[in-house]
Write a protein that holds these residues in place. Structure first.
Motif, mmCIF file in Angstrom:
data_model
loop_
_atom_site.group_PDB
_atom_site.id
_atom_site.type_symbol
_atom_site.label_atom_id
_atom_site.label_comp_id
_atom_site.label_asym_id
_atom_site.label_seq_id
_atom_site.Cartn_x
_atom_site.Cartn_y
_atom_site.Cartn_z
ATOM 1 N N ARG A 90 0.830 -1.211 0.000
ATOM 2 C CA ARG A 90 0.000 0.000 0.000
ATOM 3 C C ARG A 90 0.860 1.254 0.000
ATOM 4 N N ALA A 91 1.919 1.249 0.796
ATOM 5 C CA ALA A 91 2.814 2.410 0.852
ATOM 6 C C ALA A 91 3.488 2.632 -0.504
ATOM 7 N N GLN A 92 3.895 1.553 -1.152
ATOM 8 C CA GLN A 92 4.521 1.656 -2.478
ATOM 9 C C GLN A 92 3.529 2.203 -3.494
ATOM 10 N N THR A 93 2.300 1.695 -3.458
ATOM 11 C CA THR A 93 1.255 2.173 -4.372
ATOM 12 C C THR A 93 0.972 3.644 -4.132
ATOM 13 N N SER A 94 0.950 4.051 -2.866
ATOM 14 C CA SER A 94 0.720 5.454 -2.522
ATOM 15 C C SER A 94 1.835 6.336 -3.083
ATOM 16 N N ARG A 95 3.094 5.905 -2.933
ATOM 17 C CA ARG A 95 4.237 6.659 -3.474
ATOM 18 C C ARG A 95 4.157 6.769 -4.995
ATOM 19 N N GLU A 96 3.790 5.658 -5.640
ATOM 20 C CA GLU A 96 3.674 5.663 -7.100
ATOM 21 C C GLU A 96 2.552 6.595 -7.557
ATOM 22 N N SER A 97 1.416 6.548 -6.854
ATOM 23 C CA SER A 97 0.303 7.447 -7.199
ATOM 24 C C SER A 97 0.714 8.896 -7.036
ATOM 25 N N ARG A 98 1.402 9.190 -5.958
ATOM 26 C CA ARG A 98 1.864 10.554 -5.705
ATOM 27 C C ARG A 98 2.772 11.032 -6.844
ATOM 28 N N GLN A 99 3.694 10.192 -7.273
ATOM 29 C CA GLN A 99 4.618 10.561 -8.352
ATOM 30 C C GLN A 99 3.882 10.755 -9.676
ATOM 31 N N GLY A 123 -10.088 12.253 -6.271
ATOM 32 C CA GLY A 123 -10.109 12.317 -4.814
ATOM 33 C C GLY A 123 -8.754 12.056 -4.173
ATOM 34 N N SER A 124 -7.839 11.456 -4.917
ATOM 35 C CA SER A 124 -6.504 11.195 -4.371
ATOM 36 C C SER A 124 -5.669 12.462 -4.248
ATOM 37 N N ILE A 125 -5.998 13.462 -5.037
ATOM 38 C CA ILE A 125 -5.178 14.685 -5.033
ATOM 39 C C ILE A 125 -5.234 15.373 -3.677
ATOM 40 N N PRO A 126 -6.431 15.689 -3.129
ATOM 41 C CA PRO A 126 -6.432 16.306 -1.799
ATOM 42 C C PRO A 126 -5.926 15.359 -0.714
ATOM 43 N N TRP A 127 -6.101 14.065 -0.895
ATOM 44 C CA TRP A 127 -5.599 13.118 0.095
ATOM 45 C C TRP A 127 -4.069 13.201 0.182
ATOM 46 N N HIS A 128 -3.418 13.296 -0.973
ATOM 47 C CA HIS A 128 -1.950 13.363 -0.998
ATOM 48 C C HIS A 128 -1.411 14.755 -0.678
ATOM 49 N N PHE A 129 -2.092 15.802 -1.159
ATOM 50 C CA PHE A 129 -1.502 17.143 -1.143
ATOM 51 C C PHE A 129 -2.310 18.188 -0.378
ATOM 52 N N GLY A 130 -3.497 17.835 0.073
ATOM 53 C CA GLY A 130 -4.322 18.781 0.812
ATOM 54 C C GLY A 130 -5.175 19.635 -0.103
ATOM 55 N N ASN A 131 -4.536 20.369 -1.001
ATOM 56 C CA ASN A 131 -5.248 21.234 -1.950
ATOM 57 C C ASN A 131 -4.336 21.491 -3.149
#
Length: 195
Positions: A12-21, A53-61
């Motif tokens: 999950r952490a790896q997937t989260s990092r990949e999504s963020r990138q 919906g992942s954008i505010p989850w990762h970056f706030g705004n």
């Protein structure tokens, strides 16, 4: 049970990092193409393939996403300072960096940076300050023209770098980046010998 949770958490952490990138890459491209204000979360989600919906989850705004884009760009530019030996070498490194597609972002956002309350204003002020520090380090042991302060000489060189980058991005068929950087190096070096 605990043994199964650890690999799942790691995945999950790896997937989260990949999504963020992926989101940062898509935002960088879109901000460079359209500008910060004209780019929407929907645009970024479509380009990245990641849910909106992942954008505010990762970056706030959106400002948080812009900050992440800027941090990524800053990290990618870090080698400009670390390996340069003098002004000529530093200018060669800048020329090579200017060619990177992500550097187009700097040209697109500059107009927004001068607007009151712009979220990119502080970034540009910091970027210019950082580049002045790099150039100051590159010319620290060099002579500069008599009657010219080191700070003024550095500001002129930085202005030339930024101006060349802008002209080349706007009209690459009219501005030969390599020849212009050769000319800038020649003027900077011969200018230092002027009395």
């Amino acid at each position: 049970m605990a043994g199964k949770e650890a690999p799942m958490a790691t995945r999950r952490a790896q997937t989260s990092r990949e999504s963020r990138q992926l989101l940062i890459r898509a935002a960088t491209e879109l901000f460079a193409e359209r500008g910060f204000r004209q780019t929407t979360f929907a645009d970024i989600a479509n380009r990245s393939g990641i849910s909106r919906g992942s954008i505010p989850w990762h970056f706030g705004n959106k400002d948080g996403l812009l900050q992440a884009v800027i941090e990524e760009l800053t990290v990618n530019m870090a080698d400009l300072d670390s390996a340069a030996h003098d002004l000529a070498d530093g200018l060669d490194r800048v020329r090579d960096q200017v060619r990177q597609p992500t550097m187009r972002l700097l040209i697109t956002l500059v107009a927004e940076a001068v607007e009151p309350g712009s979220p990119v204003h502080a970034f540009y002020a910091q970027l210019h300050d950082t580049i002045r520090k790099w150039v100051a380090g590159w010319v620290a042991e060099s002579d500069i023209p008599t009657g010219t302060s080191r700070a003024d000489f550095v500001a002129v060189v930085v202005g030339a770098i930024i101006g060349l980058h802008q002209q080349w991005r706007v009209a690459p068929e009219s501005v030969d980046l390599d020849r212009c950087f050769v000319a800038l190096k020649a003027m900077s070096i011969s200018g230092r010998d002027a009395t």
